[in-house]
Design an enzyme around this catalytic site. Structure first.
Site, PDB file in Angstrom:
ATOM      1  N   GLU A  63       0.868  -1.191   0.000  1.00 28.56           N
ATOM      2  CA  GLU A  63       0.000   0.000   0.000  1.00 28.56           C
ATOM      3  C   GLU A  63       0.899   1.233   0.000  1.00 28.56           C
ATOM      4  OE1 GLU A  63      -3.644   2.419   2.181  1.00 28.56           O
ATOM      5  OE2 GLU A  63      -2.589   0.911   3.352  1.00 28.56           O
ATOM      6  N   GLU A  87       4.905   4.919   3.702  1.00 28.79           N
ATOM      7  CA  GLU A  87       4.386   6.219   4.159  1.00 28.79           C
ATOM      8  C   GLU A  87       5.554   7.196   4.214  1.00 28.79           C
ATOM      9  OE1 GLU A  87       1.416   7.816   4.842  1.00 28.79           O
ATOM     10  OE2 GLU A  87       2.794   9.438   5.331  1.00 28.79           O
ATOM     11  N   ASP A 114      -3.453  11.706  -1.821  1.00 23.70           N
ATOM     12  CA  ASP A 114      -3.594  13.161  -1.780  1.00 23.70           C
ATOM     13  C   ASP A 114      -3.930  13.680  -3.177  1.00 23.70           C
ATOM     14  OD1 ASP A 114      -2.977  13.301   0.954  1.00 23.70           O
ATOM     15  OD2 ASP A 114      -0.833  13.208   0.528  1.00 23.70           O
ATOM     16  N   LYS A 137      -3.841  21.477  -7.726  1.00 23.18           N
ATOM     17  CA  LYS A 137      -3.272  22.427  -8.702  1.00 23.18           C
ATOM     18  C   LYS A 137      -2.617  21.673  -9.864  1.00 23.18           C
ATOM     19  CE  LYS A 137      -2.522  26.146  -5.478  1.00 23.18           C
ATOM     20  NZ  LYS A 137      -1.708  26.493  -4.335  1.00 23.18           N
ATOM     21  N   ASP A 181     -12.674   9.258  -2.580  1.00 23.22           N
ATOM     22  CA  ASP A 181     -13.988   9.924  -2.662  1.00 23.22           C
ATOM     23  C   ASP A 181     -13.863  11.189  -3.505  1.00 23.22           C
ATOM     24  OD1 ASP A 181     -12.443  11.371  -0.785  1.00 23.22           O
ATOM     25  OD2 ASP A 181     -14.269  12.329  -0.048  1.00 23.22           O
ATOM     26  N   THR A 198     -10.625   1.760   4.733  1.00 24.72           N
ATOM     27  CA  THR A 198      -9.484   2.539   5.207  1.00 24.72           C
ATOM     28  C   THR A 198     -10.017   3.589   6.188  1.00 24.72           C
ATOM     29  OG1 THR A 198      -9.446   4.449   3.718  1.00 24.72           O
ATOM     30  CG2 THR A 198      -8.658   2.368   2.812  1.00 24.72           C
ATOM     31  N   GLU A 199      -9.088   4.268   6.891  1.00 29.24           N
ATOM     32  CA  GLU A 199      -9.528   5.334   7.810  1.00 29.24           C
ATOM     33  C   GLU A 199     -10.303   6.417   7.060  1.00 29.24           C
ATOM     34  OE1 GLU A 199      -5.680   5.903   9.388  1.00 29.24           O
ATOM     35  OE2 GLU A 199      -6.129   4.596  11.072  1.00 29.24           O
ATOM     36  N   TYR A 200      -9.759   6.827   5.909  1.00 27.86           N
ATOM     37  CA  TYR A 200     -10.422   7.900   5.148  1.00 27.86           C
ATOM     38  C   TYR A 200     -11.742   7.421   4.559  1.00 27.86           C
ATOM     39  CZ  TYR A 200      -6.870  11.544   5.439  1.00 27.86           C
ATOM     40  OH  TYR A 200      -6.038  12.544   5.884  1.00 27.86           O
ATOM     41  N   GLU A 201     -11.787   6.168   4.162  1.00 32.28           N
ATOM     42  CA  GLU A 201     -13.031   5.627   3.596  1.00 32.28           C
ATOM     43  C   GLU A 201     -14.154   5.663   4.634  1.00 32.28           C
ATOM     44  OE1 GLU A 201     -12.359   1.791   1.946  1.00 32.28           O
ATOM     45  OE2 GLU A 201     -14.438   1.470   1.354  1.00 32.28           O
TER      46      GLU A 201
HETATM   47  N1  SAM Z   1      -4.409   5.411   2.831  1.00 32.63           N
HETATM   48  C1  SAM Z   1      -4.885   6.018   4.074  1.00 32.63           C
HETATM   49  C2  SAM Z   1      -6.377   5.973   4.150  1.00 32.63           C
HETATM   50  O1  SAM Z   1      -7.023   5.723   3.121  1.00 32.63           O
HETATM   51  O2  SAM Z   1      -6.924   6.151   5.238  1.00 32.63           O
HETATM   52  C3  SAM Z   1      -4.334   7.445   4.234  1.00 32.63           C
HETATM   53  C4  SAM Z   1      -4.809   8.452   3.242  1.00 32.63           C
HETATM   54  S1  SAM Z   1      -3.979  10.027   3.398  1.00 32.63           S
HETATM   55  C5  SAM Z   1      -5.046  11.136   2.592  1.00 32.63           C
HETATM   56  C6  SAM Z   1      -2.675   9.877   2.189  1.00 32.63           C
HETATM   57  C7  SAM Z   1      -1.365   9.394   2.795  1.00 32.63           C
HETATM   58  O3  SAM Z   1      -0.437   9.173   1.749  1.00 32.63           O
HETATM   59  C8  SAM Z   1      -0.714  10.397   3.739  1.00 32.63           C
HETATM   60  O4  SAM Z   1      -0.399   9.775   4.952  1.00 32.63           O
HETATM   61  C9  SAM Z   1       0.526  10.866   2.980  1.00 32.63           C
HETATM   62  O5  SAM Z   1       1.587  11.221   3.846  1.00 32.63           O
HETATM   63  C10 SAM Z   1       0.831   9.644   2.138  1.00 32.63           C
HETATM   64  N2  SAM Z   1       1.564   9.964   0.896  1.00 32.63           N
HETATM   65  C11 SAM Z   1       1.235  10.887  -0.022  1.00 32.63           C
HETATM   66  N3  SAM Z   1       2.136  10.925  -1.022  1.00 32.63           N
HETATM   67  C12 SAM Z   1       3.059   9.968  -0.712  1.00 32.63           C
HETATM   68  C13 SAM Z   1       4.255   9.533  -1.348  1.00 32.63           C
HETATM   69  N4  SAM Z   1       4.689  10.097  -2.492  1.00 32.63           N
HETATM   70  N5  SAM Z   1       4.960   8.551  -0.777  1.00 32.63           N
HETATM   71  C14 SAM Z   1       4.552   7.988   0.399  1.00 32.63           C
HETATM   72  N6  SAM Z   1       3.433   8.370   1.052  1.00 32.63           N
HETATM   73  C15 SAM Z   1       2.695   9.352   0.508  1.00 32.63           C
END
Ligand code: SAM
Length: 213
Positions: free
Chosen positions: A43, A68, A117, A121, A153, A192-195
């Site tokens: 993941e 992460e 994320d 932009k 989402d 997932t947490e965000y889901e």
């Molecule tokens: N996957 C989890 C969930 O669905 O609950 C977390 C979602 S959170 C919005 C996105 C995570 O991806 C963040 O913790 C961010 O630090 C990590 N992330 C974003 N770009 C990344 C990258 N290039 N490499 C590693 N992690 C990254």
């Protein structure tokens, strides 16, 4: 995920037994780091790790690796690991832009991107994990019929992701704009947490599965 920086997080992660240090040194040798020689699923952007821990518990015949980029976020996952016995799960602290320096060609069987994320932009589009720039890197490390599963989402990000599939070297296997009302794609779904957070306020969840060409 924006978390307040936690003092000492880097040091704790650098000494943590669940985190693989210097991951580039394990290139081509990941399977040997686990007790069982099983397929590897990753993941990318695992956040605090709820999804990948639940996956590891549900599928003991798969070896999981969570990536992460922020130590304060990964720290939460390592703390939760102290309460669970999951010998088929390891973590890496790094920016996934280096993923192809850490995994050999064909070393990975499946990749999960969850609630990546959005980087709204235009000038930041190449930072989006489902962009062709990242898909090309994922293509290199996946087995020939390897797949990527992506959930979000964010409809704008999902529409962008659908447009990137072919340019990134993949074909679309399945997709839905409302996962939680799609019984076929919901089968075996692990939240997932965000889901959990976004579906509870009524946001439909989009999902695709794409396969390496
Ligand atoms: N996957 C989890 C969930 O669905 O609950 C977390 C979602 S959170 C919005 C996105 C995570 O991806 C963040 O913790 C961010 O630090 C990590 N992330 C974003 N770009 C990344 C990258 N290039 N490499 C590693 N992690 C990254």
């Amino acid at each position: 995920m924006r978390l307040r920086h936690i003092k000492g997080a880097e040091e704790t992660i650098a000494a943590n037994r669940f985190v693989v240090q210097n991951p580039e040194e394990s290139k081509g040798k990941w399977r040997a780091l686990f007790p069982q020689n099983n397929p590897i699923h990753i993941e990318v952007g695992m956040g605090k790790g709820r999804f990948i821990m639940d996956m590891a518990e549900a599928h003991p015949d798969i070896n999981y690796i969570g990536i992460e980029m922020y130590s304060s976020v990964l720290l939460r996952a390592t703390q939760k690991m102290e309460e669970r016995t999951l010998d088929n799960l390891k973590f890496i602290l790094m920016d996934a832009v280096k993923i192809d320096e850490c995994f050999a060609e064909g070393e990975v069987d499946r990749i999960y991107l969850n609630f990546s994320d959005p980087w709204p932009k235009d000038r930041h589009a190449k930072r989006r994990l489902p962009s062709r720039r990242f898909l090309e890197k994922f293509h290199k490390i996946l087995v020939p019929d390897g797949e990527i599963e992506f959930k979000t989402d964010n409809r704008a990000l999902f529409d962008f992701a659908l447009e990137e599939v072919e340019a990134g070297g993949f074909s679309l296997v399945k997709h839905t704009f409302d996962l939680h009302n799609d019984s076929e794609m919901m089968e075996g779904n692990i939240m997932t947490e965000y889901e959990e957070r976004f579906s509870s306020i009524g946001n439909p969840i989009c999902k695709y599965i794409i396969r390496r060409l």
